[in-house]
Design a protein around this motif. Sequence first.
Motif, PDB file in Angstrom:
ATOM      1  N   LEU A 103      50.697   3.649  99.212  1.00  0.00           N
ATOM      2  CA  LEU A 103      50.682   2.532  98.262  1.00  0.00           C
ATOM      3  C   LEU A 103      49.717   2.764  97.098  1.00  0.00           C
ATOM      4  O   LEU A 103      49.927   2.244  96.007  1.00  0.00           O
ATOM      5  CB  LEU A 103      50.262   1.235  98.986  1.00  0.00           C
ATOM      6  CG  LEU A 103      51.213   0.722 100.071  1.00  0.00           C
ATOM      7  CD1 LEU A 103      50.601  -0.474 100.777  1.00  0.00           C
ATOM      8  CD2 LEU A 103      52.555   0.336  99.462  1.00  0.00           C
ATOM      9  N   TYR A 104      48.654   3.508  97.336  1.00  0.00           N
ATOM     10  CA  TYR A 104      47.594   3.616  96.337  1.00  0.00           C
ATOM     11  C   TYR A 104      46.873   4.955  96.504  1.00  0.00           C
ATOM     12  O   TYR A 104      46.630   5.384  97.625  1.00  0.00           O
ATOM     13  CB  TYR A 104      46.589   2.473  96.566  1.00  0.00           C
ATOM     14  CG  TYR A 104      46.111   1.837  95.295  1.00  0.00           C
ATOM     15  CD1 TYR A 104      46.724   0.684  94.794  1.00  0.00           C
ATOM     16  CD2 TYR A 104      45.056   2.397  94.576  1.00  0.00           C
ATOM     17  CE1 TYR A 104      46.291   0.104  93.616  1.00  0.00           C
ATOM     18  CE2 TYR A 104      44.627   1.812  93.398  1.00  0.00           C
ATOM     19  CZ  TYR A 104      45.250   0.673  92.930  1.00  0.00           C
ATOM     20  OH  TYR A 104      44.818   0.090  91.769  1.00  0.00           O
ATOM     21  N   ALA A 127      55.710  -1.287  97.741  1.00  0.00           N
ATOM     22  CA  ALA A 127      55.014  -1.153  96.448  1.00  0.00           C
ATOM     23  C   ALA A 127      54.236  -2.412  96.124  1.00  0.00           C
ATOM     24  O   ALA A 127      54.604  -3.518  96.537  1.00  0.00           O
ATOM     25  CB  ALA A 127      56.026  -0.862  95.343  1.00  0.00           C
ATOM     26  N   VAL A 128      53.154  -2.203  95.375  1.00  0.00           N
ATOM     27  CA  VAL A 128      52.266  -3.296  94.967  1.00  0.00           C
ATOM     28  C   VAL A 128      52.009  -3.119  93.475  1.00  0.00           C
ATOM     29  O   VAL A 128      51.550  -2.061  93.053  1.00  0.00           O
ATOM     30  CB  VAL A 128      50.938  -3.183  95.755  1.00  0.00           C
ATOM     31  CG1 VAL A 128      49.870  -4.039  95.160  1.00  0.00           C
ATOM     32  CG2 VAL A 128      51.143  -3.518  97.226  1.00  0.00           C
ATOM     33  N   ASN A 129      52.339  -4.139  92.673  1.00  0.00           N
ATOM     34  CA  ASN A 129      52.190  -3.993  91.225  1.00  0.00           C
ATOM     35  C   ASN A 129      51.405  -5.178  90.654  1.00  0.00           C
ATOM     36  O   ASN A 129      51.901  -6.310  90.635  1.00  0.00           O
ATOM     37  CB  ASN A 129      53.603  -3.913  90.607  1.00  0.00           C
ATOM     38  CG  ASN A 129      53.548  -3.867  89.096  1.00  0.00           C
ATOM     39  OD1 ASN A 129      52.544  -3.449  88.521  1.00  0.00           O
ATOM     40  ND2 ASN A 129      54.613  -4.319  88.456  1.00  0.00           N
ATOM     41  N   ASP A 130      50.186  -4.893  90.205  1.00  0.00           N
ATOM     42  CA  ASP A 130      49.335  -5.949  89.654  1.00  0.00           C
ATOM     43  C   ASP A 130      49.763  -6.218  88.213  1.00  0.00           C
ATOM     44  O   ASP A 130      49.635  -5.356  87.341  1.00  0.00           O
ATOM     45  CB  ASP A 130      47.868  -5.492  89.702  1.00  0.00           C
ATOM     46  CG  ASP A 130      46.898  -6.637  89.428  1.00  0.00           C
ATOM     47  OD1 ASP A 130      47.327  -7.650  88.849  1.00  0.00           O
ATOM     48  OD2 ASP A 130      45.721  -6.505  89.810  1.00  0.00           O
ATOM     49  N   THR A 131      50.281  -7.439  87.953  1.00  0.00           N
ATOM     50  CA  THR A 131      50.760  -7.749  86.600  1.00  0.00           C
ATOM     51  C   THR A 131      49.664  -8.394  85.751  1.00  0.00           C
ATOM     52  O   THR A 131      49.888  -8.760  84.602  1.00  0.00           O
ATOM     53  CB  THR A 131      51.961  -8.725  86.664  1.00  0.00           C
ATOM     54  OG1 THR A 131      51.509  -9.931  87.296  1.00  0.00           O
ATOM     55  CG2 THR A 131      53.121  -8.140  87.428  1.00  0.00           C
ATOM     56  N   VAL A 176      45.977  -9.555  96.490  1.00  0.00           N
ATOM     57  CA  VAL A 176      46.450  -8.713  97.593  1.00  0.00           C
ATOM     58  C   VAL A 176      45.294  -7.879  98.136  1.00  0.00           C
ATOM     59  O   VAL A 176      44.453  -7.388  97.366  1.00  0.00           O
ATOM     60  CB  VAL A 176      47.596  -7.790  97.108  1.00  0.00           C
ATOM     61  CG1 VAL A 176      47.881  -6.686  98.115  1.00  0.00           C
ATOM     62  CG2 VAL A 176      48.857  -8.599  96.870  1.00  0.00           C
ATOM     63  N   PHE A 177      45.279  -7.722  99.456  1.00  0.00           N
ATOM     64  CA  PHE A 177      44.212  -6.965 100.125  1.00  0.00           C
ATOM     65  C   PHE A 177      44.855  -5.841 100.934  1.00  0.00           C
ATOM     66  O   PHE A 177      45.609  -6.112 101.873  1.00  0.00           O
ATOM     67  CB  PHE A 177      43.417  -7.899 101.049  1.00  0.00           C
ATOM     68  CG  PHE A 177      42.814  -9.046 100.297  1.00  0.00           C
ATOM     69  CD1 PHE A 177      41.529  -8.976  99.812  1.00  0.00           C
ATOM     70  CD2 PHE A 177      43.587 -10.170 100.015  1.00  0.00           C
ATOM     71  CE1 PHE A 177      40.997 -10.008  99.071  1.00  0.00           C
ATOM     72  CE2 PHE A 177      43.060 -11.212  99.271  1.00  0.00           C
ATOM     73  CZ  PHE A 177      41.759 -11.134  98.789  1.00  0.00           C
ATOM     74  N   LEU A 178      44.592  -4.608 100.540  1.00  0.00           N
ATOM     75  CA  LEU A 178      45.138  -3.462 101.275  1.00  0.00           C
ATOM     76  C   LEU A 178      44.232  -3.172 102.466  1.00  0.00           C
ATOM     77  O   LEU A 178      43.066  -2.794 102.288  1.00  0.00           O
ATOM     78  CB  LEU A 178      45.164  -2.212 100.400  1.00  0.00           C
ATOM     79  CG  LEU A 178      45.967  -2.216  99.108  1.00  0.00           C
ATOM     80  CD1 LEU A 178      45.891  -0.847  98.450  1.00  0.00           C
ATOM     81  CD2 LEU A 178      47.406  -2.571  99.397  1.00  0.00           C
ATOM     82  N   ILE A 230      54.901  -7.904  94.943  1.00  0.00           N
ATOM     83  CA  ILE A 230      54.965  -7.091  96.166  1.00  0.00           C
ATOM     84  C   ILE A 230      56.418  -6.793  96.479  1.00  0.00           C
ATOM     85  O   ILE A 230      57.241  -7.707  96.511  1.00  0.00           O
ATOM     86  CB  ILE A 230      54.328  -7.851  97.355  1.00  0.00           C
ATOM     87  CG1 ILE A 230      52.844  -8.104  97.062  1.00  0.00           C
ATOM     88  CG2 ILE A 230      54.494  -7.087  98.664  1.00  0.00           C
ATOM     89  CD1 ILE A 230      52.140  -8.929  98.108  1.00  0.00           C
ATOM     90  N   GLU A 231      56.709  -5.519  96.709  1.00  0.00           N
ATOM     91  CA  GLU A 231      58.079  -5.153  97.085  1.00  0.00           C
ATOM     92  C   GLU A 231      58.085  -4.694  98.535  1.00  0.00           C
ATOM     93  O   GLU A 231      57.252  -3.873  98.941  1.00  0.00           O
ATOM     94  CB  GLU A 231      58.596  -4.035  96.175  1.00  0.00           C
ATOM     95  CG  GLU A 231      60.042  -3.707  96.471  1.00  0.00           C
ATOM     96  CD  GLU A 231      60.606  -2.643  95.535  1.00  0.00           C
ATOM     97  OE1 GLU A 231      60.105  -2.493  94.404  1.00  0.00           O
ATOM     98  OE2 GLU A 231      61.544  -1.950  95.976  1.00  0.00           O
TER      99      GLU A 231
END
Length: 363
Positions: A226-227, A192-196, A215-217, A202-203
């Motif tokens: 993820l998205y 998981a990726v969570n932009d705060t 972060v770059f997917l 990043i989990e």
Amino acid sequence: METYFRDVDFTVIGSGIVGLSTAYHLRKNNPNAKIIVLEKGMLPEGASTKNAGFACFGTLSEVLWYLESNSEEEVYNLVERRFLGLQKLRSLIGNDKMDFHQNGGFELFRENDKELMQKSLENLDEINSWLKPIFKRDVYKKSGRDFDFKNIIGIIETELEGQIHTGKMMRNFVKLVNENEISILNNVEVSAVNDTGNSVEIELKNGFRFNSGKVFLCTNAFTKKLYDLDVVPARAQVLVTQPIDNLQLKGCFHMDEGFYYFRNIGNRVLFGGGRNLDLEGETTTEFAITDLIQNQLENYLREIILPKQKFEIEHRWSGIMGMGQKRNPIVEQLSQNVYCGVRLTGTGIAIGSLVGEELAELV
Ligand SMILES: Cc1cc2nc3c(=O)[nH]c(=O)nc-3n(C[C@H](O)[C@H](O)[C@H](O)COP(=O)(O)OP(=O)(O)OC[C@H]3O[C@@H](n4cnc5c(N)ncnc54)[C@H](O)[C@@H]3O)c2cc1C
């Protein structure tokens, strides 16, 4: 853990050609940043290590097909970016280090492609003039060669298409990234990726969490986990023959509107395609080969490509491409601190290193 995961400025997820190029160009633009690349496989395990190694920018019929549903500007830009991407890859890695050879590309037409061939030939001069600013010369021409193929009624060729050894390219790209003080961490899957807003949490699959500035997917076919973006997985299957005495074919070959492709690797033949036999079944992120497709590949080898030669199959494998509604990659900022470079379709070798550079420049 702290040495690796504390105060990370940039995290690239995925170490395919796009992830490696992104990391490399981030370093060029940010000499002092802490950059890490996370890869779920023991090696890069997406399409970049499993592809056919065509250094291609599109056949004539493919260009005409794109023009049916995209604007002229979009198609022109796509062809140009592929061509520029190839030049970039060659200058980054070096021709020798990835066995780059410009043996040409050939589009084959069979009896049931007659209309397509006629249409292509009718448009050949116009397309050549239109693309001249990119290639500085006529890029396509009617070919006089036949390579001992059977049931082929015509060939259109381009001298500018090349081929690479994809394993050597990736190994040297990894080396280049390592030399630039970037850690590539393998067997690390991001869940998981969570932009705060200030940074990105990043989990990892094992439950570990850390923060990264940006972060770059670069996860291509696997992005949807993820998205939610328009990237659909498309499995592609390939086989390679054992060495064949006196092999006539040399270069990259495209058939059936690009659904089949083959090339020589020295005196062996790599042959891939056949997704159109089971589009639904091949829309998957699972690696596997199927009898339906592998048998068709072998039939075409016998009936069309190597009708006069005996051959044995040495290897078979599959890889997963990232497709979608459009043919162009998605290179975008998704939120304050999250960016993506995904949907590389079947030509990521051509365009991938350029996409990485473009992505790094979004920051
Ligand atoms: C059989 C086959 C033949 C092909 N032939 C050609 C060709 O001849 N010429 C050409 O130009 N292109 C070809 N392609 C397409 C080309 O290989 C791809 O477009 C290109 O490699 C895509 O690069 P990428 O870096 O975007 O993705 P990938 O190489 O797929 O890299 C994505 C990486 O992200 C990693 N990853 C995904 N999710 C996570 C996660 N959650 N956490 C950590 N890591 C993750 C994956 O393991 C993978 O290594 C072919 C593809 C296939 C499958």
